[in-house]
Motif scaffolding. Structure first.
Motif, short mmCIF file in Angstrom:
data_model
loop_
_atom_site.label_atom_id
_atom_site.label_comp_id
_atom_site.label_asym_id
_atom_site.label_seq_id
_atom_site.Cartn_x
_atom_site.Cartn_y
_atom_site.Cartn_z
N LEU A 187 -65.21 3.62 121.56
CA LEU A 187 -65.50 4.23 120.25
C LEU A 187 -66.29 3.26 119.36
CD1 LEU A 187 -62.13 6.04 119.48
CD2 LEU A 187 -64.34 7.13 119.91
N ALA A 188 -65.92 1.96 119.41
CA ALA A 188 -66.65 0.97 118.61
C ALA A 188 -68.10 0.88 119.04
CB ALA A 188 -65.96 -0.40 118.73
N TRP A 189 -68.33 0.93 120.37
CA TRP A 189 -69.72 0.92 120.84
C TRP A 189 -70.49 2.12 120.29
CZ3 TRP A 189 -72.58 4.52 123.44
CH2 TRP A 189 -73.86 4.11 123.86
N PHE A 190 -69.85 3.28 120.28
CA PHE A 190 -70.50 4.48 119.74
C PHE A 190 -70.89 4.27 118.28
CE2 PHE A 190 -69.44 8.19 117.05
CZ PHE A 190 -70.56 8.96 117.30
N LEU A 191 -69.99 3.70 117.49
CA LEU A 191 -70.28 3.46 116.07
C LEU A 191 -71.45 2.50 115.91
CD1 LEU A 191 -69.55 3.66 113.04
CD2 LEU A 191 -67.94 1.79 113.41
N PHE A 192 -71.42 1.37 116.62
CA PHE A 192 -72.49 0.39 116.49
C PHE A 192 -73.82 0.93 117.01
CE2 PHE A 192 -68.82 -2.74 117.01
CZ PHE A 192 -68.63 -2.84 115.65
N TYR A 193 -73.75 1.74 118.05
CA TYR A 193 -74.98 2.32 118.59
C TYR A 193 -75.60 3.31 117.61
CZ TYR A 193 -77.92 5.47 121.33
OH TYR A 193 -78.96 6.25 121.76
N LYS A 194 -74.78 4.14 116.97
CA LYS A 194 -75.30 5.15 116.04
C LYS A 194 -75.90 4.53 114.79
CE LYS A 194 -75.30 8.95 116.45
NZ LYS A 194 -76.31 9.83 117.07
N ILE A 195 -75.35 3.40 114.36
CA ILE A 195 -75.89 2.77 113.15
C ILE A 195 -76.87 1.66 113.52
CG2 ILE A 195 -73.89 3.35 111.76
CD1 ILE A 195 -72.83 0.59 112.19
N HIS A 196 -77.15 1.50 114.82
CA HIS A 196 -78.19 0.59 115.31
C HIS A 196 -77.93 -0.87 114.96
CE1 HIS A 196 -80.36 4.23 116.28
NE2 HIS A 196 -80.22 4.64 115.05
N ILE A 197 -76.67 -1.29 115.12
CA ILE A 197 -76.34 -2.72 115.05
C ILE A 197 -76.30 -3.22 116.49
CG2 ILE A 197 -74.77 -4.46 114.17
CD1 ILE A 197 -75.94 -2.81 111.99
N GLY A 198 -77.46 -3.59 117.00
CA GLY A 198 -77.59 -3.88 118.43
C GLY A 198 -76.72 -5.03 118.89
N ILE A 199 -76.61 -6.10 118.09
CA ILE A 199 -75.84 -7.27 118.51
C ILE A 199 -74.38 -6.90 118.71
CG2 ILE A 199 -74.99 -9.52 117.75
CD1 ILE A 199 -77.65 -10.03 116.46
N LEU A 200 -73.80 -6.16 117.76
CA LEU A 200 -72.40 -5.76 117.88
C LEU A 200 -72.20 -4.79 119.04
CD1 LEU A 200 -71.34 -5.36 114.14
CD2 LEU A 200 -71.02 -7.30 115.67
N ALA A 201 -73.18 -3.92 119.28
CA ALA A 201 -73.08 -3.00 120.43
C ALA A 201 -73.09 -3.77 121.74
CB ALA A 201 -74.23 -2.00 120.38
N HIS A 202 -73.90 -4.82 121.83
CA HIS A 202 -73.97 -5.60 123.06
C HIS A 202 -72.69 -6.42 123.27
CE1 HIS A 202 -78.54 -5.39 122.30
NE2 HIS A 202 -78.16 -4.41 123.08
N ILE A 203 -72.14 -6.98 122.19
CA ILE A 203 -70.88 -7.72 122.31
C ILE A 203 -69.76 -6.77 122.74
CG2 ILE A 203 -69.12 -9.00 121.03
CD1 ILE A 203 -71.37 -10.12 119.30
N THR A 204 -69.75 -5.56 122.15
CA THR A 204 -68.73 -4.58 122.52
C THR A 204 -68.87 -4.17 123.98
OG1 THR A 204 -68.78 -3.75 120.25
CG2 THR A 204 -67.71 -2.36 121.88
N LEU A 205 -70.09 -4.10 124.47
CA LEU A 205 -70.32 -3.74 125.88
C LEU A 205 -69.71 -4.79 126.81
CD1 LEU A 205 -71.56 -1.83 127.91
CD2 LEU A 205 -73.75 -3.00 127.61
N LEU A 206 -69.84 -6.06 126.46
CA LEU A 206 -69.20 -7.12 127.25
C LEU A 206 -67.68 -6.98 127.21
CD1 LEU A 206 -69.21 -9.72 128.88
CD2 LEU A 206 -69.48 -11.00 126.75
N LEU A 207 -67.14 -6.67 126.05
CA LEU A 207 -65.70 -6.45 125.92
C LEU A 207 -65.25 -5.26 126.76
CD1 LEU A 207 -63.01 -7.17 124.53
CD2 LEU A 207 -63.68 -5.69 122.64
N ILE A 208 -66.07 -4.23 126.82
CA ILE A 208 -65.74 -3.04 127.62
C ILE A 208 -65.64 -3.41 129.10
CG2 ILE A 208 -66.72 -0.87 128.46
CD1 ILE A 208 -67.71 -0.38 125.59
N ILE A 209 -66.56 -4.24 129.58
CA ILE A 209 -66.52 -4.67 130.98
C ILE A 209 -65.22 -5.41 131.28
CG2 ILE A 209 -67.61 -6.18 132.69
CD1 ILE A 209 -70.29 -5.57 131.36
N LEU A 210 -64.81 -6.30 130.39
CA LEU A 210 -63.57 -7.06 130.59
C LEU A 210 -62.36 -6.14 130.58
CD1 LEU A 210 -64.34 -10.10 128.26
CD2 LEU A 210 -64.54 -10.02 130.73
#
Length: 483
Positions: A90-113
Motif C-alpha cells: 500500500l505504501a508503494w502505491f501511495l508513493f507511486y501515485k504521488i510520484h515520490i520515486g525515491i520512497l517508492a524504490h526504497i519501499t520496493l526493496l522492503l517489499i522484497i525482504l
C-alpha cells in the motif's frame, strides 16, 4: 541438458529457481518503478551506471548463500510479517501515485525482504539480508551527496593547487589559470567512485566474512581511496591544463582517464584485502519450497490499486504578477542571475522600481496535465552554478522566502536572489521539502507547482537595501487573494 536437469533436481536449487521466479514476478508487478530504475541504469555516464551489474551480482550472491536455513515462525510472527507486506505494498502505491520515486524504490526493496520472510521464514531472511542489502547501491539514494562532494573536492583541489606553486585563482568551484578556467561541476564530485567504492567494500566484507569492526575499516578505506582518487584526478587535470595551456584532449574528455586512475588505486586494495574463514553456522532445517499464495495476493495489492485508481486532476488557479502593477517599471540589470526552470514553461518576468532599487521579479508555474508526471520537476539549482556561487544565505521569517547573496565567479559583483516554492497550496523555500509536500498536495487534488523569485544587484556583500526592497515587493505579491 543433463547438467541442467541435475542442477534443478537438487532440492536447494529448486527453491532458488523458485525465488528467481518470484523476483521476476515482483519486477512484473512493480514494473513502473523498475522501469524508472532501468532508465537510470542504462545512462552509463551517470551515478547509477553500475545498476545492472549490481542486479547480476545480487542474483549470484543469493545462489551462493545456499543452502538457505529455515525455522518455522510462530503464528503471531507470520501474521505480523504478512500485515507488514500488505502495508508495504500500500505504501508503494501511495508513493507511486504521488510520484515520490525515491520512497517508492526504497519501499520496493522492503517489499522484497518481507516477501522472502513471508514465503520462507524470518531466519531465512536474516541469512540472505546481506545479499539483498546489495540492492541499495542500485537505488537513486546517493544524489544528495553530490553537492557536498563538489564543495569538498573544490576545497581540497584548491589547497593542493595553491601548494603546487601554480599561478591560479580559486573562486568557489571555479579554478582560473592564465590559460582559461576549469569548473568543478556535478560530474567531478566523485560520486560514482564513492558509490562503487562502497559497493566493493560491501562485497569484500561479505565474501571475506568480516566482522563488524573489519566492515567499518573496509568502508573507511573505500571512502578514503575513492575520494582521494577523485581529488588526484581533478588536480592532475589542473596540472595538465596548466602545462599544455588548456590544449590537451583531456580537457574535453577525461572520463576514461578517471576510471583508469580509479582502477589503479582500487585493484591493489582489493587484492591485499584480508580474507577470513566462514563463521560456523548452527545447523538447522533447510527451507522448504514456499507456499506463496497469500504473499502473492498481498504483493499485488499496490500494483492493482495503481492500475484501477483513476487519475483526477483539479483545475489549477492562474497566477500572474498583476499585484505589482502599481510599481513603476525599471530597466533590467545586465548583471542579473540567469535562472533555470526545467519543466516549467509558463514564466512571467517583470522589472519594477521599489524605491531606489530595481527588482527583477520572475514567476514560473507548472500545471500538471498528466497524472504520470511529477508535480515538482527535478532541477539541481535555480541559478547557474558555473557562473554564480553562494556567498551567504538566510531565511526571511516575514515572507518565508530564502534570501541568497550570490557572487559572480572571478569578480566582486554581488546579487541578492530570493525565492519561494508553492507545491499546490503549501509554501516552502526548501526544494527537498517541496518534494515531500507533493504527498498532501496530491491528496488534496492540487495540480500546480509555482516558483516565485525576486533579485536585485548589490553594491556590496551585505545587500541590506536590496533585501528590504525585495521583501516589500514579495509581501505585496504574496498578499494577493488567490494565495
Amino acid at each position: 541438458m543433463k547438467n541442467l536437469f541435475a542442477f534443478l533436481a537438487h532440492e536447494q536449487q529448486k527453491y532458488f529457481v523458485q525465488f528467481c521466479l518470484f523476483f521476476l514476478l515482483i519486477i512484473a508487478f512493480y514494473f513502473p518503478s523498475v522501469s524508472q530504475l532501468y532508465l537510470r541504469w542504462i545512462q552509463w555516464d551517470q551515478d547509477l551506471s553500475h545498476g545492472l551489474p549490481t542486479i547480476v551480482i545480487f542474483i549470484f550472491l543469493m545462489w551462493r548463500a545456499l543452502p538457505w536455513p529455515y525455522r518455522r515462525d510462530t503464528k503471531m510472527l507470520r501474521v505480523g510479517l504478512h500485515i507488514l507486506l500488505g502495508l508495504a505494498s500500500l505504501a508503494w502505491f501511495l508513493f507511486y501515485k504521488i510520484h515520490i520515486g525515491i520512497l517508492a524504490h526504497i519501499t520496493l526493496l522492503l517489499i522484497i525482504l518481507l516477501f522472502i520472510a513471508c514465503c520462507y521464514s524470518l531466519r531465512t531472511l536474516r541469512h540472505v539480508v546481506v545479499p539483498c542489502g546489495l540492492l541499495i547501491f542500485a537505488l537513486p539514494l546517493w544524489g544528495i551527496l553530490n553537492g557536498p562532494l563538489v564543495d569538498i573536492s573544490a576545497a581540497v583541489v584548491g589547497s593542493m593547487a595553491r601548494l603546487s606553486g601554480m599561478t591560479l585563482l580559486m573562486d568557489g568551484s571555479n579554478i582560473f589559470i592564465p590559460y582559461g578556467r576549469l569548473y568543478i561541476d556535478d560530474g567531478c564530485s566523485g560520486l560514482r567512485y564513492f558509490i562503487i567504492g562502497l559497493l566493493m567494500a560491501y562485497l569484500i566484507s561479505y565474501l571475506n566474512h568480516y566482522r563488524a569492526r573489519q566492515v567499518l575499516a573496509a568502508f573507511a578505506v573505500a571512502i578514503v581511496l575513492s575520494l582521494l582518487t577523485n581529488w588526484v584526478r581533478i588536480f592532475l587535470l589542473v596540472v595538465i591544463g596548466y602545462q599544455t595551456e588548456m590544449k590537451s584532449s583531456l580537457m574535453e574528455d577525461h572520463e576514461l582517464f578517471g576510471w583508469v586512475l580509479f582502477a589503479l588505486v582500487m585493484l591493489p586494495a582489493i587484492y591485499y584485502a584480508p580474507a577470513y574463514k566462514s563463521h560456523a553456522q548452527t545447523a538447522g532445517e533447510s527451507a522448504p519450497l514456499a507456499q506463496p499464495i497469500l504473499p502473492l495476493v498481498l504483493l499485488i495489492i499496490g500494483p492493482a490499486l495503481a492500475f484501477l485508481t483513476p487519475a483526477n486532476l483539479n483545475a489549477a488557479p492562474g497566477f500572474t504578477l498583476n499585484a505589482l502593477d502599481y510599481y513603476p517599471a525599471a530597466s533590467a540589470s545586465d548583471n542579473e542571475v540567469e535562472l533555470s526552470y526545467p519543466g516549467l514553461p509558463l514564466t512571467y518576468n517583470r522589472s519594477v522600481q521599489a524605491g531606489d532599487i530595481a527588482v527583477q521579479v520572475a514567476l514560473a508555474q507548472y500545471i500538471q496535465a498528466d497524472a504520470q508526471q511529477k508535480l515538482v520537476p527535478y532541477f539541481r539549482s535555480l541559478h547557474n552554478r558555473d557562473v554564480w556561487s553562494v556567498f551567504n544565505e538566510r531565511t526571511d521569517e516575514s515572507t518565508g522566502m530564502r534570501f541568497v547573496v550570490m557572487k559572480r565567479a572571478g569578480s566582486q559583483h554581488y546579487h541578492l536572489l530570493a525565492h519561494i516554492y508553492f507545491v499546490g497550496r503549501y509554501p516552502t523555500h526548501q526544494y527537498e521539502l517541496a518534494k515531500l509536500l507533493q504527498i498532501p498536495a496530491k491528496l488534496w487534488g492540487d495540480s500546480y507547482f509555482l516558483i516565485f523569485t525576486a533579485q536585485a544587484a548589490c553594491d556590496d556583500s551585505t545587500c541590506a537595501m536590496q533585501a528590504d526592497a525585495i521583501k516589500r515587493v514579495a509581501q505585496d505579491w504574496l498578499a494577493q487573494p488567490v494565495l
